[in-house]
Enzyme design. Structure first.
Site, short mmCIF file in Angstrom:
data_model
loop_
_atom_site.label_atom_id
_atom_site.label_comp_id
_atom_site.label_asym_id
_atom_site.label_seq_id
_atom_site.Cartn_x
_atom_site.Cartn_y
_atom_site.Cartn_z
N ALA A 10 0.81 -1.23 0.00
CA ALA A 10 0.00 0.00 0.00
C ALA A 10 0.84 1.27 0.00
O ALA A 10 0.29 2.36 0.09
CB ALA A 10 -0.92 -0.01 1.22
N THR A 11 2.16 1.15 -0.13
CA THR A 11 3.00 2.35 -0.05
C THR A 11 3.22 3.02 -1.40
O THR A 11 3.91 4.05 -1.47
CB THR A 11 4.38 2.01 0.55
OG1 THR A 11 4.86 0.82 -0.07
CG2 THR A 11 4.31 1.84 2.05
N GLY A 13 1.91 3.13 -5.94
CA GLY A 13 1.22 2.61 -7.12
C GLY A 13 -0.21 2.14 -6.88
O GLY A 13 -1.03 2.85 -6.27
N ARG A 35 7.97 -0.30 3.77
CA ARG A 35 8.51 1.05 4.04
C ARG A 35 7.65 1.78 5.07
O ARG A 35 6.59 2.32 4.74
CB ARG A 35 8.62 1.82 2.72
CG ARG A 35 9.81 1.36 1.87
CD ARG A 35 9.81 1.97 0.51
NE ARG A 35 8.73 1.48 -0.34
CZ ARG A 35 8.50 1.88 -1.59
NH1 ARG A 35 9.30 2.77 -2.14
NH2 ARG A 35 7.50 1.38 -2.29
N ASP A 60 7.26 -7.81 5.43
CA ASP A 60 7.69 -8.32 4.13
C ASP A 60 6.85 -9.57 3.88
O ASP A 60 6.93 -10.53 4.68
CB ASP A 60 9.19 -8.65 4.19
CG ASP A 60 9.74 -9.06 2.85
OD1 ASP A 60 9.01 -9.68 2.05
OD2 ASP A 60 10.92 -8.75 2.59
N ASN A 87 -1.95 -7.34 -3.57
CA ASN A 87 -1.34 -6.47 -4.57
C ASN A 87 0.19 -6.46 -4.51
O ASN A 87 0.84 -6.24 -5.54
CB ASN A 87 -1.90 -5.05 -4.36
CG ASN A 87 -1.09 -3.99 -5.07
OD1 ASN A 87 -1.17 -3.84 -6.28
ND2 ASN A 87 -0.26 -3.26 -4.31
N TYR A 153 9.09 -13.47 -14.26
CA TYR A 153 7.97 -12.59 -13.84
C TYR A 153 6.67 -13.13 -14.44
O TYR A 153 5.66 -13.24 -13.74
CB TYR A 153 8.23 -11.14 -14.28
CG TYR A 153 7.08 -10.23 -13.90
CD1 TYR A 153 6.80 -9.94 -12.56
CD2 TYR A 153 6.24 -9.69 -14.87
CE1 TYR A 153 5.71 -9.13 -12.21
CE2 TYR A 153 5.16 -8.87 -14.52
CZ TYR A 153 4.90 -8.60 -13.20
OH TYR A 153 3.83 -7.81 -12.84
N THR A 188 3.77 3.34 -12.53
CA THR A 188 3.92 3.37 -11.07
C THR A 188 5.43 3.29 -10.81
O THR A 188 6.22 3.62 -11.68
CB THR A 188 3.22 2.14 -10.44
OG1 THR A 188 3.85 0.97 -10.97
CG2 THR A 188 1.73 2.10 -10.75
P1 NDP Z 1 4.87 -0.35 -7.19
O1 NDP Z 1 6.31 -0.72 -7.21
O2 NDP Z 1 4.50 1.07 -7.35
O3 NDP Z 1 4.20 -0.91 -5.84
C1 NDP Z 1 4.52 -2.17 -5.33
C2 NDP Z 1 4.05 -2.26 -3.88
O4 NDP Z 1 4.33 -3.59 -3.40
C3 NDP Z 1 4.78 -1.29 -2.98
O5 NDP Z 1 3.85 -0.73 -2.08
C4 NDP Z 1 5.75 -2.17 -2.22
O6 NDP Z 1 5.92 -1.66 -0.89
C5 NDP Z 1 5.01 -3.50 -2.17
N1 NDP Z 1 5.89 -4.64 -2.01
C6 NDP Z 1 6.83 -5.11 -2.87
N2 NDP Z 1 7.46 -6.15 -2.34
C7 NDP Z 1 6.91 -6.36 -1.11
C8 NDP Z 1 7.15 -7.28 -0.07
N3 NDP Z 1 8.10 -8.23 -0.19
N4 NDP Z 1 6.41 -7.23 1.06
C9 NDP Z 1 5.46 -6.26 1.19
N5 NDP Z 1 5.17 -5.37 0.24
C10 NDP Z 1 5.91 -5.41 -0.90
O7 NDP Z 1 4.20 -1.24 -8.33
P2 NDP Z 1 2.68 -1.42 -8.82
O8 NDP Z 1 1.75 -0.64 -8.02
O9 NDP Z 1 2.68 -1.25 -10.28
O10 NDP Z 1 2.51 -2.98 -8.53
C11 NDP Z 1 1.46 -3.52 -7.77
C12 NDP Z 1 1.08 -4.86 -8.35
O11 NDP Z 1 0.61 -4.69 -9.67
C13 NDP Z 1 2.23 -5.86 -8.44
O12 NDP Z 1 1.76 -7.13 -8.06
C14 NDP Z 1 2.59 -5.84 -9.93
O13 NDP Z 1 3.18 -7.04 -10.34
C15 NDP Z 1 1.23 -5.63 -10.53
N6 NDP Z 1 1.18 -5.12 -11.89
C16 NDP Z 1 1.77 -3.94 -12.20
C17 NDP Z 1 1.70 -3.45 -13.50
C18 NDP Z 1 2.37 -2.20 -13.95
O14 NDP Z 1 2.54 -2.01 -15.16
N7 NDP Z 1 2.75 -1.31 -13.04
C19 NDP Z 1 0.95 -4.20 -14.54
C20 NDP Z 1 0.40 -5.43 -14.08
C21 NDP Z 1 0.49 -5.85 -12.81
P3 NDP Z 1 7.27 -1.66 -0.04
O15 NDP Z 1 8.41 -1.51 -1.00
O16 NDP Z 1 7.09 -0.49 0.89
O17 NDP Z 1 7.24 -2.97 0.67
C1 8X3 Z 2 3.46 -5.60 -15.44
C2 8X3 Z 2 3.13 -5.46 -16.88
O1 8X3 Z 2 3.85 -6.24 -19.16
O2 8X3 Z 2 5.37 -4.81 -17.90
O3 8X3 Z 2 2.88 -6.74 -14.93
O4 8X3 Z 2 5.10 -7.10 -17.34
S1 8X3 Z 2 4.43 -5.95 -17.84
#
Ligand code: NDP
Ligand code: 8X3
Length: 252
Positions: A10-11, A13, A35, A60, A87, A153, A188
């Site tokens: 939730a921190t 994107g 974070r 984590d 998420n 991935y 994001t």
């Molecule tokens: P961001 O990097 O902006 O956000 C990712 C979030 O996940 C952060 O809040 C981070 O928080 C948290 N996170 C990562 N690893 C951990 C962990 N080990 N434990 C707890 N929290 C974790 O990316 P998005 O918002 O884009 O990604 C969110 C989801 O959407 C992901 O599952 C991603 O695969 C998916 N997605 C994204 C797309 C894109 O194009 N952006 C497209 C399709 C899917 P912190 O670092 O504070 O722990």
């Molecule tokens: C994130 C979208 O296509 O960059 O899941 O892998 S992509």
């Protein structure tokens, strides 16, 4: 009593955007991420703005015992979770399989697959006695197709797709809805994380076309969870208009 949503990652994107939309709609929130400072700032902002309550969990999701202990330490009335948004997730690297970094592979599989499972195990056990609940898994276009160098991935998101289907079957008798939301390119911190802080490379991913923004996805998630009890949206694939597949993008 207000409804409760638990959102991992939730921190930033999509997870942060979800926290906003659920707060705006009066939900109390359990927000999970690593974070601490960021989580605190977001939580205080939402509590002040929307007069809701938030529990912060610094965890984590890869750490099974931390997830179990920190979640189970919540007061019992906070365990009546109505919506779980799985998420938290990430990509690390974009290399062919023979050149991939095995630590990156571990990170992606441990976070995107095993972390999602650890969280789901705890929260689904809170939902089953209530005979209600909705689990929303964030998959990806990468979970529906495979693109060059996306290997691990893509495999991790294919696993999310399989687990969403499996959860829907296993939790059917408990009247728990399960949905997967599969986005294409959303701008994001995702690419910044994938390219390990290389801002120029991350920026290029979203250049010369209009990508989705986190709120587009949060909006869809809100639509899905706000349907009547007898309606479940099984899955949703949401792409930028300028993106046809994982790799075919109409850049100007
Ligand atoms: P961001 O990097 O902006 O956000 C990712 C979030 O996940 C952060 O809040 C981070 O928080 C948290 N996170 C990562 N690893 C951990 C962990 N080990 N434990 C707890 N929290 C974790 O990316 P998005 O918002 O884009 O990604 C969110 C989801 O959407 C992901 O599952 C991603 O695969 C998916 N997605 C994204 C797309 C894109 O194009 N952006 C497209 C399709 C899917 P912190 O670092 O504070 O722990
Ligand atoms: C994130 C979208 O296509 O960059 O899941 O892998 S992509």
């Amino acid at each position: 009593m207000s409804k409760i949503a638990l959102i991992t990652g939730a921190t930033s994107g999509i997870g942060e955007a979800c926290a906003h939309i659920f707060a705006q709609n009066g939900y109390n929130l359990i927000l999970v991420a690593r974070r601490e400072e960021r989580l605190e700032k977001i939580s205080h902002h939402l509590e002040d703005k929307y007069a809701i309550s938030i529990k912060q969990i610094i965890a984590d999701v890869r750490d099974k015992s931390t997830v179990t202990e920190s979640f189970e330490a919540l007061p019992s009335d906070w365990k009546n979770v109505d919506v779980l948004v799985n998420n938290a997730g990430l990509s690390q690297g974009l290399e062919p399989i023979d050149k991939g970094n095995t630590d990156d592979w571990d990170t992606m599989i441990d976070t995107n697959v095993k972390g999602l499972l650890y969280v789901t195990k705890v929260v689904s056990n809170w939902m089953t006695p209530n005979k209600t609940g909705h689990i929303v898994n964030i998959g990806s276009i990468a979970g529906l197709e495979v693109y060059p160098n996306g290997n691990v991935y893509c495999a991790s998101k294919h696993a999310v797709d399989a687990l969403t289907k499996a959860m829907r079957i296993d939790l059917l008798q408990h009247e728990i809805k399960v949905t997967s939301i599969n986005p294409g390119a959303v701008e994001t911190e995702f690419s910044l994380v994938r390219f390990k802080g290389d801002e120029d490379r991350a920026k290029k991913v979203y250049e010369n076309f209009e990508p989705l923004i986190a709120n587009d996805i949060a909006d869809a998630i809100w639509y899905v969870v706000s349907r009547p009890k007898h309606v479940n949206i099984n899955d949703m694939l949401i792409m930028p208009t300028a993106q046809a597949t994982g790799t075919i993008i109409n850049r100007k």
